[in-house]
Structure formats: C-alpha cells, structure tokens
Design a protein around this motif. Structure first.
Motif, PDB file in Angstrom:
ATOM      1  N   ALA A 440       2.756  -9.521  15.753  1.00  0.00           N
ATOM      2  CA  ALA A 440       3.253  -9.449  14.373  1.00  0.00           C
ATOM      3  C   ALA A 440       2.671 -10.584  13.529  1.00  0.00           C
ATOM      4  O   ALA A 440       2.411 -11.688  14.031  1.00  0.00           O
ATOM      5  CB  ALA A 440       4.767  -9.529  14.353  1.00  0.00           C
ATOM      6  N   GLY A 441       2.428 -10.290  12.276  1.00  0.00           N
ATOM      7  CA  GLY A 441       1.956 -11.296  11.326  1.00  0.00           C
ATOM      8  C   GLY A 441       2.752 -11.219  10.046  1.00  0.00           C
ATOM      9  O   GLY A 441       3.441 -10.237   9.795  1.00  0.00           O
ATOM     10  N   LYS A 442       2.696 -12.225   9.227  1.00  0.00           N
ATOM     11  CA  LYS A 442       3.459 -12.269   7.986  1.00  0.00           C
ATOM     12  C   LYS A 442       2.543 -12.111   6.772  1.00  0.00           C
ATOM     13  O   LYS A 442       1.457 -12.688   6.743  1.00  0.00           O
ATOM     14  CB  LYS A 442       4.241 -13.571   7.887  1.00  0.00           C
ATOM     15  N   ILE A 443       3.015 -11.335   5.797  1.00  0.00           N
ATOM     16  CA  ILE A 443       2.280 -11.118   4.561  1.00  0.00           C
ATOM     17  C   ILE A 443       3.232 -11.379   3.397  1.00  0.00           C
ATOM     18  O   ILE A 443       4.375 -10.922   3.409  1.00  0.00           O
ATOM     19  CB  ILE A 443       1.733  -9.672   4.476  1.00  0.00           C
ATOM     20  N   MET A 444       2.769 -12.113   2.408  1.00  0.00           N
ATOM     21  CA  MET A 444       3.576 -12.362   1.216  1.00  0.00           C
ATOM     22  C   MET A 444       3.517 -11.149   0.294  1.00  0.00           C
ATOM     23  O   MET A 444       2.450 -10.630  -0.006  1.00  0.00           O
ATOM     24  CB  MET A 444       3.074 -13.598   0.478  1.00  0.00           C
ATOM     25  N   ILE A 445       4.652 -10.671  -0.144  1.00  0.00           N
ATOM     26  CA  ILE A 445       4.756  -9.502  -1.032  1.00  0.00           C
ATOM     27  C   ILE A 445       5.399  -9.910  -2.347  1.00  0.00           C
ATOM     28  O   ILE A 445       6.407 -10.602  -2.385  1.00  0.00           O
ATOM     29  CB  ILE A 445       5.594  -8.379  -0.372  1.00  0.00           C
TER      30      ILE A 445
END
Length: 446
Positions: A440-445
């Motif tokens: 899993a990775g994190k993305i800013m929305i």
C-alpha cells in the motif's frame, strides 16, 4: 461456453453479437424498396443509423419516420424497438416459451447479464413476468392513446398510431409518426397524451426488477434496497426536474409562456420525464433556454434504472456516487442507504461506469466538433449525451450530420445500450486476476 476461433463466448460477448445481428438484419430490411415511400429504400448509412437507433431504443433519426417509411418500414422499426427494449434474449425466451423449449443454464446466465440481475435464481420466472407486464402496459397505453388520437384522425389510423407510440415510449425509444420531426409537440397541453406517455416512460425506465418487486409487494410487504433506491432517486429527479424546468421556461415565449397553467405544468413534467431516455418531446428542444438544455443533459446522462429499457449511467449508480461523497464529507467509512451498507465493489463499479461514460461522451463530442464544423458546441454535446444515454432528444442537428458524424453517433448509441463495460469485456479475449498485490502507498487527494 462455446469458442469460435479461440474466442470465448461468455454472456457479454453474446449480448454484443446478438444486438449486432439484430441491427444488421434491421438495416438490410430498411434498405429494401418496400420499406420507404419513395420506393428506393434507405441509403446504407441511414439504414444502419435508423436500425441502431431503434434496436438501442434511442430515437435519434436522420429521416422523418412518419413521412419516410411505408407501413412495412414502420413495422420493422417497431419490431426492432420491441426486441431492443426487452433485450434480444428476453425476446428469444418468449419464442422458447411458445415452442415449449426449456431454458438452459447458459441461456439463464445470458438473461442474467442482459437484465443486469444479481443472481440467476428465478430469472426465467422474472422473464415470464416481464413479458406479461410489457403486454399489459403497452396495451393499456395503446388503448388510451388510440382513444385520444381518434378525435384527430380516422379510427384505424388512430389505433395504429396508439399502438406504435405506446410501444415506442414504453421501450423508451421515442420514435413517432407525427411527421416533420415534430414529435408530440402538438399535444403539449393535452392531459391524456402527456400523462399516458409520461406513465409509459416512467414504467419502462424504473426497470423490470423494480416492477416485479412492486407486483410481489402485496404478499412480501418489502422492497429490496435496490428498488427503494431506484424509486426514491427517480421521484427526486422527476420532481426537481419539473420544478426547475417550470421556472426556467416560464417566461420563454417559444415554450411555456403561451400555455395555460395546466399546459405549463404538463409541459414541465413531460420534459423532466423524457430525458430518462425516452426521446419524445412536447416542447421543441431547440427552443429551450440554455439552462434548461444543460439540465436536460444532466438528466440524460443519469438516465433510467438498471434492467430497464433505458440507458445512461443509471439512477442507482448516481445514488451510490452521491452516497460516497456524502460519506466522505461526514468522515464515515461506509456508504449506507435505508440502513444497509453498500459493498466497496459496488462503489468501484459505479465509479468505473461513470468515468467510462464521461470519457465516451467527451471523446465523441470532441470528434464531432471535428467532423461537424460550424455546428453549435452545446448542440453537439447534447447530441453525444443523448446518443450515449439512448435518449433520442436532439436540438435538430441529427439529419444534417456528415457520414462520419452518423457513424460516431451510431457507435455511441450501440455502446450506450449494451453498456461501456459490456463492450470492453466483449472485446477482451482474456480477463485474469493479478496473482499478487502491491504494498500500500499513500496519495494526497484534494
């Protein structure tokens, strides 16, 4: 499943091939000299366009139906509408019932895909009821319309027109025999025609699954989450649409202003219901204000409900997206309606369907701006959305489309009827599940 030269014929592929075959046959019949009044038959591209529009229950026309076709041609169109509205598998099941044949498991799976039903259980019983519902509703509508038309034309012609317009509008097709591309504008303030046709459009647009549950409600006393969602969203869209059109067009001298208060209400109601993918109209579309046209585009894009005779992304898809937005705003993890949680897969599918539809409409719109130079952009966007949602409403540019434009709209109508996802699955030879998952990775929305 059968294979043809290595291609697996699963339900989505069979649906695409089935609709294509019906369209091809219809095109050939409409090209025959006996199909048109002038005895020349339709040109190939016009025959393909008309057959696709009828089979995909759209209603966009490049020639006027009432003045171009003979009775033979009109019956061909009406048959294509009925087959397209019910779905060719439902129609094939009717033939099987008549011949006393049993429905195989493979045929049941195709019916499940065709009707967008959640399970294969009870699918044959549902199809039987669908056929009965269709016959009863179309006959009732035909009787009411025939009675009203009998005051304006000979009785035989009135009955013929009554059945044609009843079948056309219940199947959300929008083809008419009034001539001169005027649809039902002559009956804008007529309560019998307006309310009867509106009722046919509504019943055809809520979906056979919902109709079946409403029929069983007297004994079960319960409705599924799907039916509750469809009915509530449909009611809201019609109410909001009617009120907005009433105020947006109230002072428009070309639409509502000259009408009585009853006529204004009937005209607003009809124009709010017909974008549910019906295609007939009592107000001249080209005379509507730009704000009303934009509202109509939105209503067309949302469309009818799953398992119905209509198109669009569907009311349930729209509701799930709104629910997801609401849940995010409120910081909730689950999307829920009527005390029931929506599965994540349903949300993903809703997003996929909507984004696929947006991409298709925008791509076709962009291509049409190239093939149809000089035409108004709003009219082109309206035409593209109408074709995708199998609505059939137009600002009047359909007959003037170039050959390339007609081909684009023909493809869009076909894709809109069988569904962007079904088309994608049908042309994909293999669908595989990934054997592994990425970390899993994190993305800013936002």
């Amino acid at each position: 499943m059968k294979k043809i030269r290595g291609i697996k014929l699963d339900p989505p592929k069979i649906l695409v091939l089935g609709f294509s075959s019906v369209i091809l046959l219809g095109s050939i019949l409409l090209m025959l000299p006996v199909a048109t009044v002038d005895g020349n038959g339709l040109r190939g591209i016009d025959a393909l366009f008309t057959a696709t529009s009828a089979t995909c229950v759209t209603g966009l026309v490049v020639v006027d139906t009432g003045s171009t076709f003979t009775t033979f041609g009109e019956i061909v169109i009406l048959t294509l509408i009925q087959v397209g509205g019910l779905g060719f598998m439902s129609f094939a099941t009717l033939v099987a019932f008549i011949l006393g044949k049993k429905i195989s498991l493979k045929e049941r799976l195709i019916l499940q895909e065709s009707l967008n039903h959640l399970t294969v259980e009870g699918i044959v019983r549902m199809v039987r009821r669908i056929l009965i519902f269709t016959a009863l509703i179309e006959t009732t509508g035909a009787v009411l319309l025939s009675y009203r038309f009998s005051f304006d034309m000979p009785l035989g012609k009135a009955i013929y027109n009554g059945f044609f317009h009843s079948i056309s509008n219940f199947n959300n097709a929008g083809f008419d025999l009034m001539g001169d591309f005027r649809s039902l504008t002559g009956y804008v303030d007529d309560p019998i025609v307006s309310l009867t046709v509106s009722g046919l459009i509504f019943l055809g647009g809520i979906g056979f699954i919902v109709m079946n549950e409403l029929y069983e409600y007297r004994t079960t006393r319960k409705l599924s989450l799907h039916s509750k969602l469809v009915l509530s969203v449909t009611g809201c869209l019609i109410t909001i649409g009617t009120v907005m059109i009433f105020f947006l067009e109230y002072h428009n001298p070309k639409t509502l202003e000259p009408l009585s208060m009853t006529g204004k209400v009937l005209g607003s109601l009809y124009q709010a219901i017909t974008p549910r993918t019906a295609g007939s109209n009592t107000l001249n579309i080209a005379d509507l204000t730009q704000s009303t046209l934009l509202l109509t585009i939105i209503l067309m894009f949302i469309g009818a409900s799953p398992g119905s005779t209509g198109g669009g992304i569907k009311t349930s898809t729209f509701a799930v997206l709104l629910g997801a937005v609401k849940a995010q705003i409120k910081g909730k993890e689950d999307v829920a309606f009527f005390g029931r949680r929506v599965l994540p897969q349903t949300i993903y599918k809703s997003l996929t369907v909507t984004l696929s539809a947006i991409f298709l409409v925008l791509a076709v719109t962009m291509l049409l701006t190239i093939t149809e130079p000089g035409k108004d952009f709003l009219a082109i966007l309206f035409e593209s959305t109408s074709a995708f949602a199998t609505v059939g409403l137009s600002m009047g540019i359909t007959p003037d489309l170039s050959t390339a434009g007609k081909i684009l709209i023909t493809f869009t109508m076909f894709a809109g009827r069988v569904g962007p996802l079904t088309v994608a699955f049908a042309v994909t030879l293999r669908r595989q599940q990934d054997p592994y998952r990425y970390p899993a990775g994190k993305i800013m929305i936002g």
